[in-house]
Motif scaffolding. Sequence first.
Motif, short mmCIF file in Angstrom:
data_model
loop_
_atom_site.label_atom_id
_atom_site.label_comp_id
_atom_site.label_asym_id
_atom_site.label_seq_id
_atom_site.Cartn_x
_atom_site.Cartn_y
_atom_site.Cartn_z
N HIS A 4 63.64 151.52 -19.51
CA HIS A 4 63.76 149.62 -19.84
C HIS A 4 64.42 148.97 -18.40
O HIS A 4 64.81 149.98 -17.89
CB HIS A 4 65.37 149.38 -20.61
CG HIS A 4 64.57 149.72 -22.12
ND1 HIS A 4 64.71 148.56 -23.19
CD2 HIS A 4 64.80 150.97 -23.18
CE1 HIS A 4 63.98 148.70 -23.83
NE2 HIS A 4 65.06 149.60 -24.51
N LYS A 5 64.70 147.48 -18.77
CA LYS A 5 64.57 147.70 -16.94
C LYS A 5 66.23 146.93 -16.65
O LYS A 5 66.22 145.74 -17.70
CB LYS A 5 63.65 145.95 -16.25
CG LYS A 5 62.68 147.03 -15.57
CD LYS A 5 63.49 147.37 -14.14
CE LYS A 5 62.24 148.66 -13.86
NZ LYS A 5 63.09 149.98 -13.14
N TYR A 6 66.91 147.79 -16.19
CA TYR A 6 68.27 146.99 -16.36
C TYR A 6 69.23 146.09 -15.50
O TYR A 6 68.69 147.11 -14.30
CB TYR A 6 69.39 148.09 -17.28
CG TYR A 6 68.80 148.84 -18.37
CD1 TYR A 6 69.31 148.04 -19.47
CD2 TYR A 6 68.69 150.24 -17.95
CE1 TYR A 6 68.92 148.02 -21.07
CE2 TYR A 6 68.17 150.43 -19.94
CZ TYR A 6 68.96 149.29 -21.38
OH TYR A 6 68.00 150.19 -22.21
N GLU A 7 69.97 145.76 -15.76
CA GLU A 7 70.38 145.00 -13.61
C GLU A 7 71.49 145.77 -13.29
O GLU A 7 72.30 146.33 -12.41
CB GLU A 7 70.08 144.24 -14.41
CG GLU A 7 70.64 142.62 -12.99
CD GLU A 7 71.06 141.26 -13.43
OE1 GLU A 7 71.04 141.22 -14.26
OE2 GLU A 7 71.62 140.43 -12.19
N HIS A 8 72.57 145.79 -15.10
CA HIS A 8 74.23 146.69 -14.58
C HIS A 8 74.43 147.96 -14.58
O HIS A 8 75.15 148.30 -14.26
CB HIS A 8 74.74 145.70 -14.53
CG HIS A 8 74.94 144.07 -15.19
ND1 HIS A 8 75.02 143.87 -13.64
CD2 HIS A 8 74.42 143.38 -15.81
CE1 HIS A 8 74.68 141.99 -14.16
NE2 HIS A 8 74.02 142.07 -15.13
N GLN A 10 71.92 151.59 -14.56
CA GLN A 10 70.64 152.50 -13.97
C GLN A 10 70.41 153.90 -15.80
O GLN A 10 71.26 154.28 -15.52
CB GLN A 10 70.63 152.97 -12.41
CG GLN A 10 70.10 152.27 -11.58
CD GLN A 10 70.99 152.30 -10.69
OE1 GLN A 10 71.04 154.51 -10.11
NE2 GLN A 10 70.53 152.00 -9.09
N LEU A 36 77.21 143.43 -19.04
CA LEU A 36 76.71 145.26 -18.34
C LEU A 36 77.07 145.59 -19.85
O LEU A 36 76.60 146.72 -20.12
CB LEU A 36 78.13 145.68 -17.49
CG LEU A 36 78.05 147.42 -16.80
CD1 LEU A 36 78.49 147.13 -15.77
CD2 LEU A 36 78.46 147.31 -17.87
N ASN A 38 76.45 144.89 -22.79
CA ASN A 38 75.27 144.04 -23.45
C ASN A 38 74.54 145.61 -23.36
O ASN A 38 73.43 145.94 -23.98
CB ASN A 38 74.58 143.25 -23.23
CG ASN A 38 75.69 142.05 -24.38
OD1 ASN A 38 76.64 142.32 -25.07
ND2 ASN A 38 75.76 141.09 -23.92
N GLU A 39 74.45 145.33 -22.10
CA GLU A 39 73.07 145.98 -21.61
C GLU A 39 73.25 147.30 -22.08
O GLU A 39 72.32 148.79 -22.55
CB GLU A 39 72.59 146.67 -20.34
CG GLU A 39 72.38 145.01 -19.69
CD GLU A 39 72.08 145.03 -18.25
OE1 GLU A 39 71.01 144.03 -17.26
OE2 GLU A 39 72.66 145.83 -17.18
N THR A 42 72.71 148.26 -25.34
CA THR A 42 71.67 148.54 -26.16
C THR A 42 71.06 149.73 -25.61
O THR A 42 69.90 150.29 -26.31
CB THR A 42 70.90 147.04 -25.38
OG1 THR A 42 71.31 146.54 -25.40
CG2 THR A 42 68.84 147.43 -25.60
N CYS A 43 71.50 150.24 -24.48
CA CYS A 43 70.59 151.17 -24.02
C CYS A 43 71.03 152.80 -24.76
O CYS A 43 70.30 153.51 -25.51
CB CYS A 43 70.95 151.46 -22.16
SG CYS A 43 70.39 152.93 -21.31
#
Length: 262
Positions: A4-8, A10, A36, A38-39, A42-43
Amino acid sequence: AAEHKYEHIQLTTPRPGVALITLNRPKALNALFSPLINELNTCTSSLDRDTSISAIVLTGSPKAFAAGADIKEMAPKTFSDAYGHDFIESWSNITRIKKPVIGAVNGYALGGGCELAMMCDILYASKTATFGQPEIKLGILPGAGGTQRLAHAVGKAKAMHLILTGDNFSGEQAEQWGLVAKCFDDAEACVNGALDTAEKIAGYSKIAVKACKEAVNKSQDLGVREGVEYERRLFHGLFGSQDQKIGMEAFANKKKAEWTHS
Ligand code: CAA
């Protein structure tokens, strides 16, 4: 692991069966805000479903695991914002993950950062770690499980002292008090130690690992008698798994167990 591409954060898979999540909001010392979290949710839930992953390591940077909830995001909230939208409830989603999560804390783990660390199944730190629940200084209380999990981990006396004073404590103190399982000399050793442990766990039967985690975590919620009964049910259940036969036959034949994870 699914890319996945995450912003906040890795996501990498540095060892077989092991996912490494690195909180990555360096400008704010990994302060925890909704995007952050939420990511992270999801992750972790996608890793929980990913059959190629057996254990998860959660870390931050050498400077900060996480410096707490984002104070600037929180400052304008009203009671109805907070209550109406169940502010912070989803921060504990990580405790619903069935696979083991190993926290590796370096640098600041303050407020919500300390609380997130305490949600991990195994917690490691380094001598660089600074833990604390400084919420009292902001006119609030630890709202992501800190009052409960810290008290369970270090006892009421120390937890009350730490939460009412807002005083920080070190990685070495956290180890002495039983909040962390191991304290390493530096950040790199801490993350590598967590990855080593995750890789070791990934070498066991997933069914047995899941049951062990579930049973130990029940000890935090149930009384001893009910907890032991819960444990026994899981124990009996494992005699219905193939891996119980495989593990015990491998022992008798002096061979390495080849787990089927079923
Ligand atoms: N929220 C928002 N931003 C934060 C933050 C936080 N919790 N912690 C650090 N930052 C930001 C700073 O505002 C600063 O941003 P700018 O460069 O834009 O000013 C940047 O991160 C770097 O921080 P500092 O310049 O303060 O770095 P430092 O090395 O001098 O100090 C620190 C580090 C001691 C950790 C200090 O940043 C600090 O005290 N942070 C707040 C810690 C805190 O109170 N945490 C608890 C929050 S409440 C909570 O978590 C509620 C809950 O129970 C869920």
